[in-house]
Design a protein around this motif. Structure first.
Motif, PDB file in Angstrom:
ATOM      1  N   SER A 250      34.662  46.001  15.615  1.00 57.35           N
ATOM      2  CA  SER A 250      34.226  44.523  15.464  1.00 57.35           C
ATOM      3  C   SER A 250      32.426  45.865  15.102  1.00 57.35           C
ATOM      4  N   ASP A 251      32.075  46.712  15.714  1.00 62.47           N
ATOM      5  CA  ASP A 251      30.923  47.030  15.592  1.00 62.47           C
ATOM      6  C   ASP A 251      30.465  47.241  13.781  1.00 62.47           C
ATOM      7  N   GLU A 252      28.988  46.776  13.854  1.00 61.90           N
ATOM      8  CA  GLU A 252      28.502  46.747  12.491  1.00 61.90           C
ATOM      9  C   GLU A 252      26.928  47.876  12.909  1.00 61.90           C
ATOM     10  N   ALA A 253      26.994  48.690  13.734  1.00 64.27           N
ATOM     11  CA  ALA A 253      26.293  49.385  13.714  1.00 64.27           C
ATOM     12  C   ALA A 253      26.266  50.231  12.389  1.00 64.27           C
ATOM     13  N   LEU A 254      26.985  50.248  11.674  1.00 65.08           N
ATOM     14  CA  LEU A 254      26.645  51.545  10.602  1.00 65.08           C
ATOM     15  C   LEU A 254      27.964  50.471   9.224  1.00 65.08           C
ATOM     16  N   GLU A 255      27.141  50.944   7.724  1.00 68.19           N
ATOM     17  CA  GLU A 255      27.243  50.324   7.003  1.00 68.19           C
ATOM     18  C   GLU A 255      29.058  50.505   6.794  1.00 68.19           C
ATOM     19  N   PRO A 256      29.728  49.546   6.206  1.00 66.70           N
ATOM     20  CA  PRO A 256      31.040  49.685   5.388  1.00 66.70           C
ATOM     21  C   PRO A 256      31.500  51.002   5.515  1.00 66.70           C
ATOM     22  N   GLN A 257      30.884  51.242   4.199  1.00 68.08           N
ATOM     23  CA  GLN A 257      31.637  52.628   3.705  1.00 68.08           C
ATOM     24  C   GLN A 257      31.286  53.767   5.312  1.00 68.08           C
ATOM     25  N   THR A 258      29.894  53.761   5.683  1.00 66.47           N
ATOM     26  CA  THR A 258      29.515  54.861   6.397  1.00 66.47           C
ATOM     27  C   THR A 258      30.909  55.019   7.331  1.00 66.47           C
ATOM     28  N   LYS A 259      31.092  53.000   7.785  1.00 59.51           N
ATOM     29  CA  LYS A 259      31.842  53.208   9.382  1.00 59.51           C
ATOM     30  C   LYS A 259      33.532  53.613   9.063  1.00 59.51           C
ATOM     31  N   TYR A 260      33.876  52.477   7.520  1.00 62.19           N
ATOM     32  CA  TYR A 260      35.522  53.274   7.122  1.00 62.19           C
ATOM     33  C   TYR A 260      35.708  54.318   6.900  1.00 62.19           C
TER      34      TYR A 260
ATOM     35  N   GLU B  20      27.804  63.860   5.485  1.00 60.09           N
ATOM     36  CA  GLU B  20      27.576  64.889   6.858  1.00 60.09           C
ATOM     37  C   GLU B  20      27.547  63.500   8.513  1.00 60.09           C
ATOM     38  N   LEU B  21      28.136  62.874   7.928  1.00 61.69           N
ATOM     39  CA  LEU B  21      28.035  61.772   9.311  1.00 61.69           C
ATOM     40  C   LEU B  21      29.618  61.873   9.704  1.00 61.69           C
ATOM     41  N   TRP B  22      30.337  62.303   8.573  1.00 70.27           N
ATOM     42  CA  TRP B  22      31.648  61.937   8.571  1.00 70.27           C
ATOM     43  C   TRP B  22      32.554  63.684   9.482  1.00 70.27           C
ATOM     44  N   SER B  23      31.236  64.789   8.835  1.00 66.63           N
ATOM     45  CA  SER B  23      31.930  66.029   8.970  1.00 66.63           C
ATOM     46  C   SER B  23      31.541  66.211  10.629  1.00 66.63           C
ATOM     47  N   LEU B  24      30.340  66.061  10.929  1.00 71.92           N
ATOM     48  CA  LEU B  24      29.970  65.629  12.623  1.00 71.92           C
ATOM     49  C   LEU B  24      30.866  64.999  13.385  1.00 71.92           C
ATOM     50  N   ALA B  25      31.890  64.107  13.002  1.00 70.32           N
ATOM     51  CA  ALA B  25      32.524  62.984  13.867  1.00 70.32           C
ATOM     52  C   ALA B  25      34.326  63.790  13.965  1.00 70.32           C
ATOM     53  N   VAL B  26      34.306  64.716  12.821  1.00 73.58           N
ATOM     54  CA  VAL B  26      35.142  65.388  12.805  1.00 73.58           C
ATOM     55  C   VAL B  26      34.970  67.373  13.400  1.00 73.58           C
ATOM     56  N   SER B  27      33.944  67.599  13.497  1.00 73.04           N
ATOM     57  CA  SER B  27      33.589  68.351  13.999  1.00 73.04           C
ATOM     58  C   SER B  27      33.065  68.168  15.632  1.00 73.04           C
ATOM     59  N   ALA B  28      33.192  67.129  15.977  1.00 72.39           N
ATOM     60  CA  ALA B  28      33.026  66.716  17.676  1.00 72.39           C
ATOM     61  C   ALA B  28      34.778  66.633  17.912  1.00 72.39           C
ATOM     62  N   ILE B  29      35.311  66.311  16.802  1.00 73.94           N
ATOM     63  CA  ILE B  29      36.486  65.870  17.965  1.00 73.94           C
ATOM     64  C   ILE B  29      37.471  66.957  17.726  1.00 73.94           C
ATOM     65  N   ASN B  30      37.008  67.893  16.785  1.00 75.44           N
ATOM     66  CA  ASN B  30      37.676  69.672  16.481  1.00 75.44           C
ATOM     67  C   ASN B  30      36.550  71.007  17.881  1.00 75.44           C
ATOM     68  N   GLY B  31      35.923  69.954  17.897  1.00 75.05           N
ATOM     69  CA  GLY B  31      35.104  71.050  19.188  1.00 75.05           C
ATOM     70  C   GLY B  31      34.387  72.011  18.722  1.00 75.05           C
TER      71      GLY B  31
ATOM     72  N   SER C  92      19.272  58.145  16.098  1.00 79.47           N
ATOM     73  CA  SER C  92      20.334  58.962  16.504  1.00 79.47           C
ATOM     74  C   SER C  92      20.838  58.013  17.516  1.00 79.47           C
ATOM     75  N   SER C  93      20.400  56.547  17.051  1.00 78.16           N
ATOM     76  CA  SER C  93      21.434  55.982  17.690  1.00 78.16           C
ATOM     77  C   SER C  93      22.808  55.448  16.258  1.00 78.16           C
ATOM     78  N   ALA C  94      22.857  55.589  14.879  1.00 79.41           N
ATOM     79  CA  ALA C  94      23.555  55.821  14.399  1.00 79.41           C
ATOM     80  C   ALA C  94      24.656  57.139  14.756  1.00 79.41           C
ATOM     81  N   ILE C  95      24.034  58.378  14.323  1.00 81.93           N
ATOM     82  CA  ILE C  95      24.957  59.587  14.487  1.00 81.93           C
ATOM     83  C   ILE C  95      25.878  59.060  16.266  1.00 81.93           C
ATOM     84  N   GLN C  96      24.684  58.542  17.357  1.00 79.73           N
ATOM     85  CA  GLN C  96      25.963  58.250  18.217  1.00 79.73           C
ATOM     86  C   GLN C  96      26.868  57.842  18.381  1.00 79.73           C
ATOM     87  N   THR C  97      26.476  56.755  17.367  1.00 83.22           N
ATOM     88  CA  THR C  97      27.538  55.870  16.866  1.00 83.22           C
ATOM     89  C   THR C  97      29.085  56.079  16.526  1.00 83.22           C
TER      90      THR C  97
END
Length: 181
Positions: free
Chosen positions: A26-36, A119-130, A149-154
């Protein structure tokens, strides 16, 4: 598989994970394409077919075929890059860090969607993969592109939640298998 089905698979010992998943959805901090797209790329990075199926189904309701392909591409290319660059970064012999990677990764330059989303999706995957080297590289590109920075943290928070859903489901499944023996 629906999101409700996914929530129902999260064991009671992981109630916090279930609550985090609910709040993330339910968090709407990111735009729909970015989020999904982030949900899908992160789900793929967990390597949990149940989580992938649920979040791919949800993403299909909100994303174009091009965005779905880009999310899958982000997960795929980061799976390769995270292994390679983590090795080059962690190896005691620093000679490897100076060698050309010789890995094709053209999709990073031309993802078919907004570059900041990829880039945001790549960052998230990189965080999961360490992979710290990839985390730093993608975070730098995002900062230079003006992403808050808040979007990156989200994005990383969402990746953490998705990974925890996968682990909770796995732990619940193994508990059931152990109890059956």
């Amino acid at each position: 598989m629906s999101i409700e089905d996914l929530k129902n698979l999260i064991p009671d010992f992981a109630k916090d994970v279930r609550l985090n998943l609910t709040s993330m959805l339910s968090d709407e901090a990111l735009e729909p394409q970015t989020k999904y797209g982030l949900f899908l790329a992160s789900a793929i990075a967990t390597r949990n077919p149940i989580v992938v199926a649920a979040l791919e189904s949800l993403a299909a309701e909100h994303l174009t075929p091009a965005a779905i392909a880009a999310a899958k591409a982000a997960a795929s290319v980061m799976a390769m890059n995270n292994i390679y660059y983590r090795f080059a970064h962690l190896a005691s012999n620093k000679e490897y860090a100076g060698m050309p990677a010789r890995l094709r990764m053209n999709v990073i330059a031309n993802p078919g969607i907004a570059k900041t989303d990829f880039e945001l999706w790549s960052l998230a995957v990189s965080a999961i993969n360490g992979c710290g080297a990839c985390i730093d590289a993608h975070e730098k590109v995002l900062q230079e592109a003006g992403v808050a920075s808040s979007a990156i943290q989200t994005a990383v928070r969402f990746a953490a939640i998705i990974q925890s859903v996968a682990i909770a489901i796995e732990a619940g499944s193994s508990s059931l298998a152990d109890a059956a023996e």
